[in-house]
Design a protein around this motif. Structure first.
Motif, short mmCIF file in Angstrom:
data_model
loop_
_atom_site.label_atom_id
_atom_site.label_comp_id
_atom_site.label_asym_id
_atom_site.label_seq_id
_atom_site.Cartn_x
_atom_site.Cartn_y
_atom_site.Cartn_z
N TRP A 126 3.41 3.50 -10.35
CA TRP A 126 2.11 2.91 -10.67
C TRP A 126 1.81 1.75 -9.72
O TRP A 126 0.67 1.56 -9.31
CB TRP A 126 2.08 2.46 -12.14
N ILE A 127 2.82 0.97 -9.40
CA ILE A 127 2.59 -0.13 -8.46
C ILE A 127 2.12 0.42 -7.11
O ILE A 127 1.21 -0.10 -6.48
CB ILE A 127 3.90 -0.96 -8.27
N TYR A 128 2.73 1.52 -6.67
CA TYR A 128 2.42 2.09 -5.35
C TYR A 128 1.14 2.93 -5.34
O TYR A 128 0.66 3.29 -4.26
CB TYR A 128 3.57 2.99 -4.88
N PHE A 137 -3.97 -3.35 -4.13
CA PHE A 137 -4.96 -4.34 -4.56
C PHE A 137 -4.64 -5.71 -3.97
O PHE A 137 -5.50 -6.37 -3.38
CB PHE A 137 -4.98 -4.39 -6.10
N LEU A 138 -3.36 -6.11 -4.09
CA LEU A 138 -2.96 -7.44 -3.59
C LEU A 138 -3.05 -7.51 -2.07
O LEU A 138 -3.56 -8.48 -1.50
CB LEU A 138 -1.54 -7.77 -4.04
N LEU A 139 -2.59 -6.44 -1.41
CA LEU A 139 -2.61 -6.44 0.06
C LEU A 139 -4.04 -6.46 0.59
O LEU A 139 -4.32 -7.08 1.62
CB LEU A 139 -1.85 -5.22 0.61
N ARG A 147 -7.76 -0.31 4.21
CA ARG A 147 -8.00 0.83 3.32
C ARG A 147 -6.71 1.12 2.54
O ARG A 147 -5.61 0.77 2.99
CB ARG A 147 -8.43 2.07 4.09
N PRO A 148 -6.85 1.72 1.36
CA PRO A 148 -5.67 1.94 0.53
C PRO A 148 -4.59 2.76 1.25
O PRO A 148 -4.91 3.73 1.94
CB PRO A 148 -6.21 2.71 -0.68
#
Lengths: 293, 423
Positions: A126-128, A137-139, A147-148
């Motif tokens: 979920w974090i990744y 989101f944090l990055l 971009r994601p």
């Protein structure tokens, strides 16, 4: 001590060992002999099995997927081992003195070790996640990515990201082993080094690490054997993909034995894997200087 | 030394006496029949308790014991138990596993008992087929899972789409997916997606991708079990999924690696408009996202009709059971109206008897009415080698969606692999 006394002492020792020996026989030696026997059979769940000789071994060794899985496992071990050991040793050096603050830090670092690999794998999936995961989101908030990023989408990236998760989860255990090793080093040696004018780096590399060598190798044996047996994290986070490039050897055994019902070949691969692990562990123990003890 | 020896001897004697006493109780009374029931769903535990109460009230010496078997352990545990001669009496097992286990004689023939059931025609025939072999019945559909499409009415409204009109065809699916994909914060990256693919699990491709092929008049196996996967219909279905990512940019490429949990999380978080789903999510969606207004529809179709994968469990009596008559009594009880309606329906689980769908629990939810309609469309591939097809299915389908294998090659090579494993 007379011969009779020695025999009596040994019998006493054997009796004390009986409970653990019984468990070892029931849960390890008996299954092991069964697996060995099954590896020479075309094993049927219902009805009789047939003797296959070494055909299962030939089949296993001739399979490209066997070698690919072994390679994937080896690469993962190479990546994850320093990711665990370097921070674990550094943290152990930093936290070896027992104070309230270091005790709190040790507990915090050790906590991930107490959760299961299954839970940790889901949490980090979920974090990744690139759509709702907190990492992207944090990055993106600090403009490190535009971009994601699909963290588990490419083979090498997936290997590294899973290794980071494993390091987060297990380095607390390695750190504790190192702390106990560090605490057993006599303070007088450090005082002598201090008088001789050794710097902190020199002390670390010329005193601490050489004395810690047996402890490091013990932790290495445990860690490398654990890395070779990796299953849950890859099964949950990539399921061996993309295109089997993160499929480990244990996943491969699980697949042929319990998905394809080919217990004979599955057992043969298990035996080969056991031989490999024993050889690696033996070499490590020799390098760690344990064989003479 | 002597003391330790005596202590150990005492422990051994006590253990042996306890074991012998237990054995004696079983043999001496010669009345109590213990049935072992395995299932992957804990609701069966409640059914077992109710059965035991009923047996007690009727003065019958039958007692069932329930053991919960995790989904991933269903096959290994069963194989190990059979090899040890310790299989349960009754097993509610993933239906796709039945053709193989029936073929090796792991389940008892219950044709006569089945024929005498008054509700036998109410069981979904497409799913019952998995429990049959050579015109004999070995297992019955019990817990039903159907693959469907959920759509978020909230997101449909926000995108200016009619919330009561879900996509029914592939064209609708493309149009709606594109409309639902939005870059809300203007950073050039979508924050919400119309569609998401099924990711890193072969079972998911079977459950959600195969209905796209069926809905385009394609198949994996024909009626004789021959592989007929290498077809234009299969290629068109895979091309549609590929295009939703790369051509229409309405699905994230990473969704080709997502787990079902990832898709679920995206849907309840309002980041996914069209969710390839199943009845097993309905209760959890309502709990996790009470404000989410969502509908249930068949998986959109191409040139054929809408289709759904009929999954779930069949229940059967294993051939190692020493009490088949008592085991059948348990199965009859498990299929009774009271048990199905009062245990499974309140949890919005799909029950196998279509004559029981008009019940007070389902009546509150329009989605359940839809499931009743969809149940008749259920299809399940029949092969003795279901597990063996998982690996090539994942390898080729996921590989093509990640852009690593061309669509034509993926379908062609997968068909070759399927022929190899099923020959």
């Amino acid at each position: 001590m007379t011969l009779g006394q020695l025999a009596s002492k040994n019998r006493m020792g054997l009796l004390f060992m009986l409970p653990s020996l019984s468990l070892l026989v029931v849960f390890f030696l008996f299954p092991l002999t069964q697996v060995l026997y099954m590896s020479f059979q075309d094993w049927n769940v219902m009805g009789s099995s047939t003797w296959e000789g070494i055909n299962n071994y030939i089949k296993a060794l001739g399979s490209g997927e066997f070698w690919l899985s072994l390679w994937n496992t080896f690469i993962y071990t190479v990546i994850v081992t320093p990711l665990i050991f370097v921070p674990a040793i550094l943290l152990a050096v930093m936290l070896k003195k027992t104070t309230f603050r270091t005790e709190v830090m040790r507990v915090v670092i050790f906590i991930p070790f107490t959760i299961s690999f299954v839970s940790a794998s889901y949490i980090w999936s979920w974090i990744y996640n690139d759509t709702y995961g907190i990492l992207n989101f944090l990055l993106s908030k600090i403009d490190l990515i535009s971009r994601p990023v699909n963290w588990l989408g490419e083979t090498w990236r997936a290997r590294v990201m899973i290794s980071i998760m494993v390091a987060w989860k297990t380095l607390g255990f390695s750190m504790l082993i190192f702390i106990s090793g560090l605490q057993s080093i006599s303070q007088e040696i450090y005082e002598a080094a201090d008088i001789d004018g050794a710097s902190r780096i020199q002390t670390l590399f010329l005193i601490t690490i050489p004395i810690l060598r047996p402890t490091i190798f013990l932790a290495l044996v445990i860690s490398i054997a654990g890395s070779f047996k990796a299953f849950d994290q890859f099964f949950i986070m990539t399921n061996g993909g993309p295109m089997r490039t993160t499929q480990t050897i244990v996943m491969y055994i699980n697949k042929i034995a319990f998905e394809n019902y080919d217990m004979g070949t599955g057992s043969a691969v298990s035996v080969l894997f056991l031989i490999l692990l024993l050889s690696i562990s033996y070499q490590q123990i020799r390098m760690g200087g344990y064989t003479g003890e | 030394m002597k003391k330790v020896l005596i202590i150990w001897l005492l422990i051994l004697v006590i253990a042996a006496l306890t074991f012998a006493a237990g054995e004696q109780e079983g043999k001496g009374t010669n009345k109590m029949v213990a049935l072992r029931v395995w299932d992957r769903d804990s609701v069966m535990g409640d059914v077992v308790d109710q059965f035991n109460k009923k047996m007690q009230s009727e003065g019958k010496n039958i007692k069932a014991q329930f053991e919960l078997i995790p989904y991933g352990q269903q096959v290994p545990k069963f194989m190990a138990a059979m090899a040890a001669g310790r299989a349960p009496d009754i097993y509610s097992l993933d239906l796709v596993q039945y053709p193989y286990f029936i073929s090796i004689g792991a389940f008892k023939d219950i044709t006569e008992e089945f024929e005498a059931l008054p509700f036998k025609d109410e069981l979904p025939q497409g799913i019952l087929r998995l429990g049959k072999q050579n015109n004999k019945v070995y297992a019955l559909p019990y817990e039903i899972d159907l693959s469907v499409l959920n759509w978020s009415k909230n997101m449909f409204r926000a995108a200016g789409l009619d919330p009561e009109k879900p996509p029914l065809t592939w064209d609708d699916l493309i149009k709606d997916s594109v409309s639902l994909t939005k870059d809300k914060n203007g950073d050039g990256n979508p924050d919400q997606w119309g569609f998401a693919e099924v990711g890193n699990n072969a079972g998911s491709y079977m459950f959600w991708f195969m209905p796209f092929i069926w809905g385009n008049n394609g198949r994996m196996f024909d009626d004789n079990g021959k592989v007929v996967f290498d077809s234009r219909e299969s290629k068109e279905a895979l091309q549609l999924w590929y295009d939703l990512i790369y051509k229409y940019k309405a699905a994230p490429v990473s969704s080709a690696q997502w787990s079902s949990g990832d898709r679920y999380n995206a849907f309840i978080a309002g980041k996914l408009g069209l969710f390839l789903s199943g009845n097993f999510y309905i209760k959890t969606i309502m709990k996790d996202a009470p404000d989410l207004d969502f509908g249930v529809t068949l998986i959109p179709h191409g040139k054929g009709k809408g289709a759904t994968f009929g999954g779930g469990n069949l229940i059967g009596i294993t051939s190692q059971s020493k009490h088949p008559a008592e085991a059948w009594e348990f199965i009859k009880f498990a299929f009774s109206k009271d048990v199905l309606v009062n245990n499974y329906a309140p949890k919005l689980m799909l029950i196998p008897r279509r004559d029981l769908y008009e019940n007070k629990y389902y009546a509150k939810y329009p989605q359940m009415k839809k499931y009743q309609e969809i149940l008749g469309h259920a299809i399940t591939p029949y092969t003795y080698k279901y597990n063996q097809i998982y690996d090539p299915v994942l390898y080729y389908l996921q590989g093509s969606l990640l852009g690593k294998i061309k669509i034509d090659s993926a379908i062609k090579d997968l068909a070759v692999e399927l022929k190899k494993v099923t020959k």
